[in-house]
Design an enzyme around this catalytic site. Structure first.
Site, PDB file in Angstrom:
ATOM      1  CD  GLU A 129      -2.661   1.436   2.469  1.00 26.20           C
ATOM      2  OE1 GLU A 129      -3.134   0.451   3.043  1.00 26.20           O
ATOM      3  OE2 GLU A 129      -2.804   2.617   2.885  1.00 26.20           O
ATOM      4  CB  SER A 221      -3.900 -12.160   7.890  1.00 26.95           C
ATOM      5  OG  SER A 221      -4.521 -11.028   8.458  1.00 26.95           O
TER       6      SER A 221
END
Ligand code: SF4
Length: 288
Positions: A129, A221
């Site tokens: 990101e 995750s």
């Protein structure tokens, strides 16, 4: 055990808006986009979901070289613009599932750079990101993950700040307050997304009351592991599972309240499967 056992799912749990949207765009692409369809990198950090997508015909391409024809899906946390251009030049159909909240960061970065600010991106260096945000900043941005990173940066008089969506408010505040001591003008666009914080707060609140906490989600995750950590600090009997088949009746011995939560990369169907299995194992009368 029996009907006195209650299963409670945290008030905020599972996929966020951006990931839900990306999953639904992938499902549409499997049905109607030019084949073969690939996601550029795993759509979410959840091996089970990656397998389920593969079963519907959505494969995984690590780079554009692995997707020479058909369509590519851009992940919720976005990419640098040059990747989208390169995909189009190769004749691929591009399905851009970048989360609108991440796009907001891209636009803020572009605007601040255009207005002449030196851009600081508060975030984790190397995270996809953050790389995507940097790609919208004309090569002039610097990444800062904590105040010590400011030491190595020659700061200009006017500094603009945008933030990786998953950063904490505390970290942003520390960095901005340090910046205000060092430069004439600091223009902050707070681009933190509340999804992560809401999940963490709801998990902590439930873990304080529960006898057992079950965290559902990919072991790779980061946000799911963080939830497991928060819960284990408050509830000794915390278990992190990827799939309902891992659940064991022995974990729930004498438990009255079983809490369930899941990271932002866990689809609601996986949470439902875990709750159903816990009900089977414990005889819990209902989930609420
Ligand atoms: S965490 Fe927030 S910014 Fe990131 S994908 Fe989800 S909704 Fe979008």
């Amino acid at each position: 055990m029996g009907s006195q056992v209650t299963i409670e799912v945290a008030a905020h749990a599972g996929v966020c808006y951006g990931v839900e949207r990306a999953l639904s765009m992938a499902a549409d692409a499997a049905a109607s986009a030019p084949a073969p369809v690939h996601t550029l990198g795993p759509l979410i950090h959840n091996p089970l979901v990656v397998r389920e997508l593969a079963e519907t015909g959505v494969g995984l391409a690590d780079t554009l070289d692995d997707a020479n024809a058909g369509s590519v899906i851009i992940r919720a946390h976005g990419v640098v613009p040059s990747v989208i251009e390169a995909a189009r030049e190769r004749g691929l159909a591009v399905i851009d599932a970048t989360c609108p909240y991440v796009k907001r960061v891209h636009h803020a970065a572009e605007r601040l750079v255009a207005e002449g600010y030196q851009l600081i991106v508060v975030g984790e260096s190397g995270h996809p990101e953050v790389e995507g945000i940097m790609g919208h900043a004309d090569g002039r941005a610097r990444v800062v993950s904590d105040t010590s990173d400011l030491e190595g940066i020659e700061l200009e008089r006017r500094v603009g700040v945008v933030v990786q969506t998953t950063q904490t408010q505390d970290n942003l505040s520390r960095i901005v307050s340090e910046l205000t001591r060092r430069v004439d003008e600091v223009h902050v666009v707070n681009t933190i997304c509340s999804a992560t914080q809401e999940r963490q707060q709801a998990a902590a609140e439930l873990a304080d009351r529960a006898d057992v906490m079950v965290i559902v989600g990919g072991k790779n995750s980061g946000n799911t592991r963080r939830l497991a950590q928060i819960c284990s600090e408050r509830c000794e009997r915390t278990r992190h599972i990827e799939d309902a088949s891992e659940l064991d009746a022995a974990w729930f011995e004498d438990a009255r309240l079983i809490g369930v939560t899941a990271g932002a990369s866990t689809p609601s169907a996986h949470i439902d499967r875990a709750c159903t299995r816990i009900q089977e194992l414990t005889g819990a009368a209902h989930a609420r």
